[in-house]
Design a protein around this motif. Structure first.
Motif, PDB file in Angstrom:
ATOM      1  N   PHE A  99     103.767  97.919  22.965  1.00 27.59           N
ATOM      2  CA  PHE A  99     102.793  97.091  22.248  1.00 27.59           C
ATOM      3  C   PHE A  99     101.503  97.862  21.965  1.00 27.59           C
ATOM      4  O   PHE A  99     101.138  98.790  22.692  1.00 27.59           O
TER       5      PHE A  99
ATOM      6  N   GLN B 145      98.580  96.762  22.519  1.00 33.06           N
ATOM      7  CA  GLN B 145      97.651  96.565  23.652  1.00 33.06           C
ATOM      8  C   GLN B 145      98.276  96.895  25.010  1.00 33.06           C
ATOM      9  O   GLN B 145      97.829  96.390  26.038  1.00 33.06           O
ATOM     10  N   PHE B 146      99.309  97.691  25.030  1.00 30.77           N
ATOM     11  CA  PHE B 146      99.991  98.191  26.234  1.00 30.77           C
ATOM     12  C   PHE B 146     100.692  97.089  27.048  1.00 30.77           C
ATOM     13  O   PHE B 146     101.857  97.206  27.391  1.00 30.77           O
ATOM     14  N   HIS B 147      99.903  96.052  27.418  1.00 29.49           N
ATOM     15  CA  HIS B 147     100.439  94.956  28.242  1.00 29.49           C
ATOM     16  C   HIS B 147     101.104  95.433  29.517  1.00 29.49           C
ATOM     17  O   HIS B 147     102.178  94.958  29.886  1.00 29.49           O
ATOM     18  N   LEU B 148     100.458  96.355  30.216  1.00 24.75           N
ATOM     19  CA  LEU B 148     100.921  96.690  31.567  1.00 24.75           C
ATOM     20  C   LEU B 148     100.551  95.531  32.478  1.00 24.75           C
ATOM     21  O   LEU B 148      99.616  94.788  32.195  1.00 24.75           O
ATOM     22  N   TYR B 149     101.291  95.380  33.589  1.00 23.86           N
ATOM     23  CA  TYR B 149     100.987  94.302  34.529  1.00 23.86           C
ATOM     24  C   TYR B 149      99.824  94.752  35.413  1.00 23.86           C
ATOM     25  O   TYR B 149      99.970  95.701  36.187  1.00 23.86           O
TER      26      TYR B 149
END
Ligand code: ATP
Ligand code: MG
Lengths: 222, 245
Positions: free
Chosen positions: B86, B88-92
């Motif tokens: 994505f 916006q990366f969307h890492l947890y």
């Protein structure tokens, strides 16, 4: 004024107040625990796509939030016996507190879940995680941080709300003040003491809230 | 050549807005496709349909012989094969880099933790971040986060990698490190769909460029042809716009 204040009577009635305090404490703990379970289940139903779960949950939450707690207490107190359910006042009271706080807790949890960025969900979906896995590993851990403070706020509200159970003659803290007032006609002393004990519970819960907030807020991303 | 992804007369609407208008597109195994076009033209929507982050209303999308929007499709199985990166990366944010990467292999592929961690370290090496395995996303730069996100996708050993503007949220000095990782992926023969306006990347590795406007594929061509000699006026004005930026 203060010279008239009768501390001797307070000490004389201290055992009664401590019994009331103990009852308030126990009623609150049990009600909070049950309300939390109710809230979690109601929230799970509320956000479920299945209509048979969603609409009853909405009805429950809206009915509770739109009516006064005292009305709910009286409704159960007078209503249950007509349905043939006869339980002690204290259980009726706990049931009322559970149902009442459960609805608010459901909304608190839902707000926490909604506060988690949509992108987190999409990342989970894209990597093949199923609904339960996404909830358990991604959404709920992040929702917890923002949910704990308002949950403890609700717990504080519940403790104070339990005072209303005195109106269906449950022998809790406020009831102790009423008893002393009717026996000795010293309402100032009686309710000063009652208020003092509620404040003690409040400050303990508040300290707990602040501690948990420090411990449980997760690192922010980005 | 064998088709990896196939769009057949795909239509999608948001209310009255016709976001995807009769999309026909074939992407073969090992192909690198770049998708570009003005904002709101439907690029994100197009690639999000491939792993069914979005539903479609008409037509069919077939990935690896699986009809994606079929009622009976095993979505978990489908998504195992498709990595998604994505903008916006969307890492947890509450998990370490290693936990981010191993979450899906352990829980979806039911891999042992030990094996998943070995693979994660391998993928971290591939993106040049072995020293960050214990860090939290919040402690990394944007470029590093995006490289972790790529490693997270690769850890599932997908056959296809989808990228939605992977460098658009990055500071200019970090764009290169992410594009380098992607270029390396190309040399491994990965099938890739990349929404990007990075002309340099497209010219270097893309097999084809697709230009979208108002929900339609307006032009398709080899990168050099497309960027140097666009056939349509709309593509021409779009290219001159990204050149002046
Ligand atoms: N969930 C949604 N509901 C309604 N409209 C949407 C939704 N998602 C996207 N759209 C609209 O669909 C159109 C295409 O959106 P899309 O995100 O695919 O464009 P894009 O080409 O990726 O643009 P950008 O370059 O800005 O990312 C836009 O007009 C957008 O406003
Ligand atoms: Mg987009």
């Amino acid at each position: 004024m203060l010279a008239d204040f009768n501390f001797r009577v307070i000490f004389e009635y201290l055992p009664l107040f401590l019994t009331g305090l103990r009852a308030t404490f126990l009623i609150s703990i049990v009600s909070i625990a049950l309300a939390l379970c109710t809230g979690i289940i109601a929230c799970a139903c509320r956000i479920s796509p299945a209509r048979v779960l969603k609409y009853p949950a909405i009805a429950y939450i809206e009915i509770i939030r739109s009516t006064p707690l005292l009305v709910q207490i009286y409704f159960l107190y007078f209503g249950l016996p007509t349905l043939g359910v006869r339980i002690p006042e204290i259980q009726t009271g706990i049931l009322a507190l559970m149902l009442n706080s459960g609805a608010y807790i459901a909304e608190i949890i839902r707000a926490g879940i909604n506060s988690v960025d949509e992108g987190q969900l999409e990342a989970g979906i894209s990597s093949g995680l199923n609904y339960v896995q996404r909830m358990r590993f991604i959404i709920l851990p992040q929702a917890l941080g923002v949910t704990i403070p308002p949950l403890l706020g609700q717990a504080i509200v519940l403790v104070k709300d339990s005072a209303l159970l005195s109106l269906i003659s449950v022998a809790e803290l406020t009831r102790s003040g009423q008893l002393m007032t009717s026996e000795r006609f010293m309402p100032t002393e009686a309710f000063f003491t009652v208020a003092f004990f509620y404040m003690c519970i409040y400050f303990v819960l508040k300290a707990l809230a602040e501690w948990s907030q420090k411990k449980l807020i997760f690192r922010e991303a980005y | 050549m064998e088709n990896m992804i196939e769009f057949k007369n795909v239509h999608k609407w948001y209310g009255k807005l016709h976001v995807l208008n009769d999309i026909n597109l074939e992407i073969s195994r090992g192909e690198v496709l770049v998708i570009c076009g003005p904002s709101g033209s439907g690029k994100s929507t197009l690639i999000r349909c491939i792993n069914r982050l979005e539903e479609i209303q008409k037509g069919e999308i077939v990935v690896n012989n699986t009809p994606v929007h079929d009622k009976t499709v095993n979505l978990t199985r489908l998504r195992e094969d498709i990595g998604f990166v994505f903008q916006q990366f969307h890492l947890y944010p509450h998990m370490t880099v290693l936990q981010n990467i191993t979450l899906a292999p352990v829980n979806v592929k039911k891999m042992s933790r030990k094996k998943a961690e070995a693979i994660a370290m391998e993928k971290l090496e591939q993106v040049g971040l072995t020293d960050k395995s214990g860090a939290y996303p919040g402690q990394l730069s944007g470029g590093q986060q995006q490289r972790v996100a790529i490693a997270r996708g690769l850890a599932m050993s997908p056959e296809i990698m989808l990228f939605d503007e992977p460098t658009s949220a990055l500071d200019p000095e970090m764009i290169g490190e992410v594009l380098d990782v992607m270029v390396n992926l190309v040399s491994e023969g990965m099938t890739m769909c990349v929404v990007t306006h990075e002309m340099g990347f497209a010219k270097k590795v893309a097999d084809r460029v697709v230009f979208m406007d108002e929900g339609k594929i307006v032009e398709t061509g080899k990168p050099d042809e497309f960027f140097d000699n666009p056939k349509t006026e709309r593509a021409e004005s779009f290219i001159s716009m990204i050149l002046t930026h």
